[in-house]
Design a protein around this motif. Structure first.
Motif, PDB file in Angstrom:
ATOM      1  N   THR A 119       0.808  -1.213   0.000  1.00 34.80           N
ATOM      2  CA  THR A 119       0.000   0.000   0.000  1.00 34.80           C
ATOM      3  C   THR A 119       0.848   1.273   0.000  1.00 34.80           C
ATOM      4  OG1 THR A 119      -1.907  -1.074   0.991  1.00 34.80           O
ATOM      5  CG2 THR A 119      -1.683   1.271   1.402  1.00 34.80           C
ATOM      6  N   HIS A 120       2.009   1.216   0.665  1.00 34.88           N
ATOM      7  CA  HIS A 120       2.823   2.445   0.715  1.00 34.88           C
ATOM      8  C   HIS A 120       3.442   2.788  -0.647  1.00 34.88           C
ATOM      9  CE1 HIS A 120       6.205  -0.447   1.336  1.00 34.88           C
ATOM     10  NE2 HIS A 120       6.889   0.469   0.673  1.00 34.88           N
ATOM     11  N   ASP A 121       3.378   1.849  -1.622  1.00 33.70           N
ATOM     12  CA  ASP A 121       3.929   2.095  -2.956  1.00 33.70           C
ATOM     13  C   ASP A 121       2.941   2.766  -3.906  1.00 33.70           C
ATOM     14  OD1 ASP A 121       6.499   1.257  -2.572  1.00 33.70           O
ATOM     15  OD2 ASP A 121       6.169  -0.791  -3.255  1.00 33.70           O
ATOM     16  N   ILE A 122       1.695   2.976  -3.472  1.00 28.42           N
ATOM     17  CA  ILE A 122       0.725   3.683  -4.324  1.00 28.42           C
ATOM     18  C   ILE A 122       1.223   5.108  -4.569  1.00 28.42           C
ATOM     19  CG2 ILE A 122      -1.616   4.644  -4.405  1.00 28.42           C
ATOM     20  CD1 ILE A 122      -2.564   2.246  -2.800  1.00 28.42           C
ATOM     21  N   VAL A 123       1.110   5.585  -5.831  1.00 29.03           N
ATOM     22  CA  VAL A 123       1.522   6.953  -6.155  1.00 29.03           C
ATOM     23  C   VAL A 123       0.348   7.715  -6.745  1.00 29.03           C
ATOM     24  CG1 VAL A 123       3.921   6.269  -6.586  1.00 29.03           C
ATOM     25  CG2 VAL A 123       2.303   6.336  -8.497  1.00 29.03           C
ATOM     26  N   VAL A 124       0.460   9.045  -6.740  1.00 27.96           N
ATOM     27  CA  VAL A 124      -0.557   9.888  -7.364  1.00 27.96           C
ATOM     28  C   VAL A 124      -0.601   9.565  -8.866  1.00 27.96           C
ATOM     29  CG1 VAL A 124      -1.181  12.263  -7.954  1.00 27.96           C
ATOM     30  CG2 VAL A 124      -0.344  11.718  -5.647  1.00 27.96           C
ATOM     31  N   GLY A 125      -1.805   9.350  -9.380  1.00 31.89           N
ATOM     32  CA  GLY A 125      -1.972   8.975 -10.783  1.00 31.89           C
ATOM     33  C   GLY A 125      -2.218   7.498 -10.991  1.00 31.89           C
TER      34      GLY A 125
END
Length: 839
Positions: A119-125
């Motif tokens: 989950t911490h690897d989610i980025v904007v976009g």
């Protein structure tokens, strides 16, 4: 991507775009408070009472010019700090490993592929996929949805679900909310602290975990001993000064005694035991969210378990089909019969297009095996009523390009019969058939069809007019070895409750096959709802099987058992289990089939859905609690002779009033520290542990009898040490000789005590069968250091002792052994008495 029925134009970010977005916006996590940095650790160490005492003594030695003692004290400070840092690091690494394993995965589309990422690897976009039962882990805008609803109670406090789609006024989703039904693809717009929950949630990072009853008891005990240490320090300082008139020597005497009183090993031992216990369970496939839950595990008195996938294999083999139109029941080898075509079709259409439930997977498989032409790709799911109701049902509406529609429903037979046009007589006949199937252990679903040509859909699926098609009967056999698991649970004095959405007949049959006892009385969710709180406390204690349960009924049963004084472990895997999991003392989620919300609500996750793992966890909790008690009793018993050996010669005016100096006390403390917090932590479970009833969680960690035993052990060791003191003096021993004999006796007693207290029931010889490789290591090192102090000149001079003759050494060893080994007689009579009672 087709697995999720997602439009092909949603391709997601490329790897380069992910890297660029992360460079601009960072990782999807709240800013973590830096814990256990070097400066923080140093600050914590400086606050340690033992280190404050050591600093004070070191400075006094420097002032009076005893540089050797001062250097030793500084080395002792380093040693005590090293032990403390070592223990903190072990605990920290164990907890970090647990946190890493607990982090949920999120489903995203990247490079036109659906993948799972931390989950911490989610980025904007990013394009994230949210589906039923999952937590939403970032803020964003819905681009595509299918009957998608969200519970936003974590932000709004409103418990009702909100339907979301790509429409401009209702297209936002937020981190921390829960997908209740359907599926959606949303584009991430905010992550981490920029999310809505991040803006209001900074304070969450500083919330401290609530202390457990044992932590509070230990903290209060240590505080009491610290206060006693201050009082005794002032008394000894004043008394010694009146006797000698020497302020510095008097201060050293007072500080020596204060150091001997302070049981600083106890909180260190507790923290170490809990953190390492959680880490060891993690290696067994049991993920503990909070290390203090290990303590509660050992107190479990009731296990509330689901049936499907916990007691059973969750294989859901389709065994029988009952076709209403032909009024026939067909076995597995007859599923290709033409009469079954409509029943099988509608059972499949009422399932998810991409099934994840074992029963729905089976229905799709049977459809594939019995149909020459597969028309699933010709139809699209354009409206859906999710599983709901008491008892539950679900309805799917499909349509092809020619506007031909299929309206299919399935669910609990009672729910399906309630919405069909069958006569009461026919309904009774079908119910009898369902009962026959259930008594054989089959899980039974009703199937129905409807016709609907309009576009304004009923608010509730029960408003359609349904035609009853028949029944599908699955068999989910009990897991191999489950009878042994329940035998071990019952042997440990733990009660079992089965709480399931299935019917009474099926549940009773499977429960009996699994070895669950007292299954005659059954309560349904509706029964539970009718009872008052007081009545439910009584009936929940007496009842084993709870069937057709809905979320509020599950929660009511858990709360009733808690109010009755039970320590409840609740097993669950669905969104609807969340409240009960949260309310239970130990919420247990299933790692394989559990939803994210169930895992988030639970305090413990079993990675492979094996109920036997919970038994391992309970055994570990009992082992750890027992070992903590052993360590604390050892600490109390060995502190008593140190305190009395330091104080009595002074108060009684004996010839050598300062038989121990701070140097000797700190050496004993350094021997005790590893013994109690490292060696006892590694002690295996005693053979009778899981045959004992659960302890009462509100009990104090040492009751009066146990505390009395520890005090008597300490007094007996004191008697042996002071006997050696007097024997040496009576036989012309000088101060160095007497100190050497007293010191040797106390070290010997310490070694024997650590061995004898491995069990307060079984003999020391039985305890040797419990292999603990750290015991010989610590004992060997202690003996090496003792003989170095006695017989290596520089060490002997520094500790102000002299070498002992074989006779003197033998007396010290004998007295040290006798002062402890008498306890073996006490244990022998205890075992004999228990055998007599059993007979």
């Amino acid at each position: 991507m087709s697995t999720y029925n997602i439009p092909d134009h949603l391709k997601g970010l490329t790897d380069d775009e992910v890297t660029a977005s992360r460079a601009r916006h960072g990782y999807n996590r709240m800013e973590e408070i830096e814990k256990n940095s070097f400066l923080d650790m140093l600050a914590d160490l400086i606050k340690e009472p033992m280190l404050i005492l050591l600093f004070a003594i070191s400075i006094i030695y420097l002032i009076v010019g005893d540089y050797g003692e001062a250097v030793f004290m500084f080395l002792a400070i380093i040693a005590v700090s090293a032990i403390s840092i070592y223990q903190n690091n072990r605990s920290k690494k164990a907890l970090q490993a647990l946190e890493k394993l607990n982090e949920p995965l999120s489903t995203v589309i990247r490079n036109s592929e659906v993948i799972k990422i931390p989950t911490h690897d989610i980025v904007v976009g990013d394009l994230c996929i949210a589906e039923e039962g999952k937590l939403i882990n970032a803020d964003g805008r819905v681009l595509h949805s299918n009957d998608f609803s969200v519970n936003e109670a974590s932000l709004t406090g409103e418990s009702f679900s909100v339907f979301k789609n790509s429409a401009a006024e209702n297209n936002r989703v937020y981190s921390g909310t829960i997908a209740v039904s359907g599926l959606a693809v949303f584009e991430v717009e905010q992550i981490g602290k920029q999310t809505k929950i991040g803006e209001i949630g900074d304070s969450i990072l500083t919330i401290k975990e609530e202390s457990s009853p044992l932590q509070i008891q230990i903290r209060n005990f240590v505080k009491s001993m610290a206060i006693a240490g201050i009082i005794i320090f002032l008394m000894v300082w004043g008394f010694s000064f009146l006797q000698s008139g020497n302020a510095v020597d008097s201060l050293l005497n007072g500080l020596t005694l204060a150091m001997s009183v302070l049981p600083e090993e106890i909180p260190v031992a507790f923290t170490t035991f809990m953190a390492l216990g959680a880490w060891k369970l993690m290696r067994e496939g049991i993920i503990i969210k909070r290390s203090s839950i290990v303590e509660t595990l050992g107190s479990t008195t009731v296990i509330c378990t689901d049936k499907t996938g916990t007691i059973t294999e969750n294989s859901m083999q389709l065994k029988l089909l009952y076709d209403y139109r032909s009024d026939r029941t067909f076995g597995e080898k007859e599923f290709g019969a033409p009469e079954l075509e409509m029943l099988i079709d509608y059972a499949m259409w009422s399932s998810e297009p991409v099934p994840f439930d074992p029963m729905e997977k089976t229905l799709h498989k049977v459809y594939e095996q019995t149909r020459e032409k597969d028309v699933r790709k010709d139809y699209r799911l354009f409206h859906e009523y999710p599983l709901e109701g008491k008892p539950p049902m679900m309805t799917h509406l499909f349509e092809n390009l020619g506007s031909e529609r299929i309206v299919a429903a399935k669910g609990a037979p009672e729910a399906i019969l309630a919405v069909t046009t069958l006569s009461d007589t026919e309904k009774t006949r079908i119910r009898d058939l369902v009962g026959d199937f259930g008594r054989k252990g089959y899980r039974v679903l009703g199937v129905a069809k409807s016709g609907f040509s309009g576009h304004v859909f009923p608010e509730k699926q029960q408003e359609f007019e349904f035609e009853f098609l028949g029944l599908v009967a699955f068999y989910d056999p009990p897991k191999a070895g489950i009878q042994e698991v329940f035998r071990r649970i019952y042997d440990a004095g733990i009660k079992v409750k089965v709480i399931t959405g299935d019917n009474a007949d099926t549940t009773g049959s499977i429960a009996a096959q699994a070895g669950i006892v007292n299954t005659t009385k059954v309560l349904t969710g509706n029964d539970v709802a009718r009872y008052t709180e007081k009545e439910l406390m009584t009936v929940s204690e007496e009842t084993v099987l709870f069937t057709r349960m809905f979320p509020q009924a599950k929660l009511s049963v858990v709360n009733a058992l808690k109010k009755k004084g039970e320590v409840v472990a609740m097993l669950g895997d669905g969104v609807n289990d969340g409240p009960a999991l949260k309310a239970a003392h130990i919420g247990v989620a299933m790692g394989s089939k559990g939803t994210e919300i169930a895992k988030a609500a639970a305090s413990l996750v079993i990675t492979n859905d094996d109920l036997g793992k919970l038994v391992i966890g309970i055994a570990a909790g009992r082992r750890i609690y027992t070992n903590i008690k052993k360590a604390i009793q050892y600490i109390i018993s060995i502190h008593i002779p140190i305190i009395l050996t330091v104080s009595l010669p002074l108060f009684l005016g004996w010839v050598f009033p300062q038989i121990f100096t701070p140097v000797h006390v700190i050496f004993l403390e350094l021997v005790m520290g590893p013994t109690c917090s490292i060696v006892y932590e590694n002690e295996p479970m005693e053979k009778n542990t899981m045959q004992q009833p659960p302890r009462v969680m509100t009990d104090t960690f040492l009751n009066l009898r146990e505390l009395t035993v520890s005090i008597i052990q300490g007094v007996m060791i004191t008697a042996g040490v002071l006997f050696t003191y007097q024997w040496s003096v009576q036989n012309g021993g000088n101060e160095e000789k007497t100190r050497a004999m007293v010191f040797t006796t106390l070290i010997t007693a310490n070694i024997f005590l650590s061995l004898v207290n491995r069990s307060f029931f079984y003999s020391v010889f039985d305890s040797f069968k419990n292999r603990n490789r750290l015991f010989p290591l610590i004992i060997g090192l202690t003996l090496v250091l003792l003989f170095a102090i006695l017989y290596v000149g520089p060490f002997a001079r520094f500790f102000h002792v002299t070498g002992l003759s074989p006779r003197e050494l033998g007396i010290s060893l004998l007295v040290g052994g006798v002062s402890v080994l008498w306890f073996e007689l006490y244990k022998f009579f205890k075992r004999t008495r228990k055998k007599g009672l059993v007979k």
